[in-house]
Design a protein around this motif. Sequence first.
Motif, PDB file in Angstrom:
ATOM      1  N   PRO A 266     -77.254 -21.231  78.831  1.00 28.74           N
ATOM      2  CA  PRO A 266     -77.013 -22.624  79.246  1.00 28.74           C
ATOM      3  C   PRO A 266     -76.891 -22.775  80.762  1.00 28.74           C
ATOM      4  O   PRO A 266     -75.868 -23.242  81.276  1.00 28.74           O
ATOM      5  N   LEU A 267     -77.928 -22.424  81.496  1.00 31.23           N
ATOM      6  CA  LEU A 267     -77.843 -22.424  82.957  1.00 31.23           C
ATOM      7  C   LEU A 267     -77.629 -23.820  83.523  1.00 31.23           C
ATOM      8  O   LEU A 267     -76.869 -24.011  84.482  1.00 31.23           O
ATOM      9  N   GLU A 268     -78.325 -24.792  82.951  1.00 28.42           N
ATOM     10  CA  GLU A 268     -78.184 -26.163  83.437  1.00 28.42           C
ATOM     11  C   GLU A 268     -76.749 -26.650  83.276  1.00 28.42           C
ATOM     12  O   GLU A 268     -76.180 -27.288  84.180  1.00 28.42           O
ATOM     13  N   LYS A 269     -76.135 -26.323  82.156  1.00 26.64           N
ATOM     14  CA  LYS A 269     -74.739 -26.707  81.926  1.00 26.64           C
ATOM     15  C   LYS A 269     -73.814 -25.983  82.900  1.00 26.64           C
ATOM     16  O   LYS A 269     -72.948 -26.615  83.527  1.00 26.64           O
ATOM     17  N   LEU A 270     -73.981 -24.669  83.047  1.00 22.58           N
ATOM     18  CA  LEU A 270     -73.068 -23.883  83.876  1.00 22.58           C
ATOM     19  C   LEU A 270     -73.102 -24.293  85.341  1.00 22.58           C
ATOM     20  O   LEU A 270     -72.107 -24.137  86.057  1.00 22.58           O
ATOM     21  N   THR A 271     -74.231 -24.826  85.789  1.00 27.47           N
ATOM     22  CA  THR A 271     -74.356 -25.216  87.195  1.00 27.47           C
ATOM     23  C   THR A 271     -74.219 -26.727  87.409  1.00 27.47           C
ATOM     24  O   THR A 271     -74.471 -27.216  88.508  1.00 27.47           O
ATOM     25  N   SER A 272     -73.777 -27.450  86.382  1.00 29.00           N
ATOM     26  CA  SER A 272     -73.699 -28.908  86.491  1.00 29.00           C
ATOM     27  C   SER A 272     -72.351 -29.368  87.028  1.00 29.00           C
ATOM     28  O   SER A 272     -71.327 -28.706  86.856  1.00 29.00           O
ATOM     29  N   LYS A 273     -72.350 -30.527  87.677  1.00 30.61           N
ATOM     30  CA  LYS A 273     -71.115 -31.119  88.201  1.00 30.61           C
ATOM     31  C   LYS A 273     -70.193 -31.568  87.062  1.00 30.61           C
ATOM     32  O   LYS A 273     -68.961 -31.453  87.172  1.00 30.61           O
ATOM     33  N   ASP A 274     -70.787 -32.070  85.966  1.00 30.01           N
ATOM     34  CA  ASP A 274     -69.968 -32.544  84.839  1.00 30.01           C
ATOM     35  C   ASP A 274     -69.171 -31.393  84.227  1.00 30.01           C
ATOM     36  O   ASP A 274     -67.976 -31.533  83.931  1.00 30.01           O
TER      37      ASP A 274
END
Length: 570
Positions: A337-345
């Motif tokens: 889940p790279l997009e999740k791990l690097t997201s501001k949310d």
Amino acid sequence: MINFRNAFVALLCCFFLFSNLQAQSGRIPVKGKNGMVVSSHYLASEVGKDILKKGGNAVDAAVATAFALSVTLPSAGNIGGGGFLLYYGADGEKTTFNFREKAPLKATPEMYLDENNHIKDQSNHDGILAVGVPGTVAGLYQAHQKQGNLSWEQLVQPAIDLAENGFEIGEDLADFSDWVYENRQKYPSTAAIFLKFDSQPFDPGDVLKQPELAGTLRRIRDQGAEGFYSGKTAKLLHQFMKENDGIITRKDLKKYRAEELAPVTGSYRNYEIVGMPPPSSGGVAVIEMLNILEGFPLKKYGQNSAQSLHLLTEAMRRAYADRALFLGDANFNPEMPLEKLTSKDYAGKLRESIEMKKASVSDSANFNKEHLAYESPETTHLSVVDQEGNAVSLTYTLEQSYGSKIVVEGAGFLLNNEMGDFNPIPGYTNSKGLIGTKPNLIAPEKRMLSSMSPTIVAKDGQPVIVIGSPGGRTIINTVLQVIVNMIDFELDIAKAIESPRFHHQWLPDVTYFESWGFSPDTMELYEAMGHEVKTRSSQGRAMGIYIDTENEELQGAADSRSPNGRAVGY
């Protein structure tokens, strides 16, 4: 009567000192207008600078510097290991080259375990089975083919010259020579290189020549990557493995490929953060931690205040937990889940779980044994910026200091012991830091997870900070602290690197501080929040460059924790 000889020598020394003022490390940055190379050995930095002066670009200089380090810094510089190269062009182009080692085709998830599910004799770190398939030559060659300007031969030749003609060794290499002497029966091929002709250890100031390594480098110069992965060198490595019960074969070497990958990117207080994707965990973790910290007024709290230290620790704790739970080789873990791990949310949700005056507790449920995880600090990093403003951040390693300490007979280079970076016991994780999660279990041709964190910070589409460090699992936090020191606390590149450092990695639930630079009062307040504290002598050896676009100059800094490190600008 005047002693003219002594006077002449003194004059030469003064001239040498003056001419090298632009090439010193410490708390004052080295400045340059046209190019900058920062590495862990002064001879390698000079090689990189010479390549820039000949019209080479940042990739050319990085490749030449890396090959030179394979001669002058055998503890970490290598052609028998692997690593990562991050490129950010002045035109905004961004790319990465992944040349992390791979597990051999004969590797299995339980290959280091005995009948009781225990690791046999530290075999994942010690001995011939700890060696992964090397990637450095393939990665440097691929980067040059894609981005280089000068000929390949020009970039490899300086390393050949250093290996053939030799160089004066320092205390670090002399100490290794002493170790080799004590273990010469167990490591005969290593003794043949790192002991004198009379089989005695080298002393500081002695000249080390490496003719077998020079021969291997000549084959690489003349044949490119094929000069390492096929032909005589591949035959020597295959034969050496066969004679010593290793499992790397010619087929492993022939099948090895480096990968060009898109970087992971994020932002921090209007700066762009660019890092390596998996199997490096550094890019994801640095971005995740900065996203968490962005919601706190660190500048108001002050550098190394108890409050700042607490918040950085809590960000570290959460990013390292995610590192262990989710990250590994993307070719074997396509749903990370790279997009999740690097997201501001996601960072916002993690930030909400942090109490301002109380330490969190790293979850150690179901951990019932005491094994100590290990990831060596012996890596090396180099940073390069050329006249056009193109930037390279390159980190590579043999894993442990001098890797496996095994030299390939007839080829003259040390082998890595990177297989120890895989999770050795499937399904087994404990509170001391041993991790057994699925993403980083051993599999044939899989790349082991790494903490190497070559990073470039940009502003308005232009690179401004090039940074990285050795240090095993501490690398990520070293890079984080340099970035925070520069952006939040407005330190220059040298002071940001020289500042004292600390490290927390989720498990074990302990914060390790360098034993100098933190006030006792601050530490008392920090511990009162519930943090357990231990000290260590040193953390990392960061090498960095700041691109001052306003004054059109480069500022470089080599960490004084590195005894032979040097920033060289011109």
